[in-house]
Design an enzyme around this catalytic site. Sequence first.
Site, PDB file in Angstrom:
ATOM      1  N   ASP A   1      -3.961   5.622   6.355  1.00  0.00           N
ATOM      2  CA  ASP A   1      -4.466   6.849   6.964  1.00  0.00           C
ATOM      3  C   ASP A   1      -5.024   6.515   8.341  1.00  0.00           C
ATOM      4  O   ASP A   1      -4.280   6.435   9.315  1.00  0.00           O
ATOM      5  CB  ASP A   1      -5.523   7.481   6.060  1.00  0.00           C
TER       6      ASP A   1
ATOM      7  N   ARG B   1       0.757  12.947  -9.272  1.00  0.00           N
ATOM      8  CA  ARG B   1       1.338  11.607  -9.281  1.00  0.00           C
ATOM      9  C   ARG B   1       2.744  11.601  -9.892  1.00  0.00           C
ATOM     10  O   ARG B   1       3.552  10.726  -9.595  1.00  0.00           O
ATOM     11  CB  ARG B   1       0.443  10.636 -10.063  1.00  0.00           C
TER      12      ARG B   1
ATOM     13  N   GLU C   1       0.840  -1.197   0.000  1.00  0.00           N
ATOM     14  CA  GLU C   1       0.000   0.000   0.000  1.00  0.00           C
ATOM     15  C   GLU C   1       0.874   1.246   0.000  1.00  0.00           C
ATOM     16  O   GLU C   1       2.034   1.212   0.434  1.00  0.00           O
ATOM     17  CB  GLU C   1      -0.885  -0.040   1.261  1.00  0.00           C
ATOM     18  N   ASP C   2       0.314   2.359  -0.499  1.00  0.00           N
ATOM     19  CA  ASP C   2       1.072   3.606  -0.467  1.00  0.00           C
ATOM     20  C   ASP C   2       0.990   4.275   0.893  1.00  0.00           C
ATOM     21  O   ASP C   2       1.993   4.722   1.438  1.00  0.00           O
ATOM     22  CB  ASP C   2       0.584   4.559  -1.565  1.00  0.00           C
TER      23      ASP C   2
ATOM     24  N   PHE D   1      -2.143  16.358   4.440  1.00  0.00           N
ATOM     25  CA  PHE D   1      -2.483  15.798   3.130  1.00  0.00           C
ATOM     26  C   PHE D   1      -1.240  15.862   2.256  1.00  0.00           C
ATOM     27  O   PHE D   1      -0.719  16.948   1.979  1.00  0.00           O
ATOM     28  CB  PHE D   1      -3.624  16.571   2.484  1.00  0.00           C
TER      29      PHE D   1
END
Length: 260
Positions: A166, A228, A162-163, A215
């Site tokens: 959260d 991206r 996963e990136d 964020f």
Amino acid sequence: PRHARTMQTVNVGPQDPRPPAPTFPATGPRPCVRIPDIDEQPPYPLDAFSIPLHYANDVDSVLIPAGLIQSRAEKLAEDIFQDYGGTMIHMLCCLKGGAQFFSDLVTYLKRCYSRRTPTVPFTFDFIRVSSYKGTESTGDVRIHATGMDFEVLKGRHVLLVEDIVDTGRTMAATIPEIKKYGPASVRVCSLLSKRVPNPADLVVDYLGFSIPNHFVVGYCLDYEEFFRDMDHIAVINKACLPKYDAMAKAHFNAAPAADA
């Protein structure tokens, strides 16, 4: 007289077809790199890095430089190799944000295996995990396969890549869904994990960085599909969000041009 050479015949029994079992550290996940918040340490100055011209005024600071990301991805690959040894891993890349990290992690894993073991290192597939409709959570985690049958996970050692984690609730709900297909093990590798209030009870087995609750964009993490292409991970300037909302609406919702 010369001594005649004699040859010994060694009887080799049948090979055990089962791969060796992974040996995960008894102490749990290894320490990650903690990125301090701006009230703890001044951020990297923007003019010290090459920022794409089209994003020059839209990020507040560089949180993690590209070189540090690569160094950490290489170390995570070494940790994974050490734990899994000769065991074949079935990696599941969580799209879209995890694509760049997954690609770099696979590159470093190939180096580890090609140097140190003759075994086939891993297989992989791609999935999308969603729990939101619009901006509201449905509470129903949905896993979408991209050209794979989840039945192939039976008996395999699965590593979810996963990136960013959260709150952790989506991944915490994803793991039981994956386990329904009978894998031998399920582990999680994430580049980032946010320090947020009331996170889910989730163990990230291989974690690159613990980051403050901002964020972030770049390195395939996006806002409305933008950012991206930036190599660094940066904190977005929230003043630019309306601009990208409008750009996304104009670009992605535009009607196709009529044929001439």
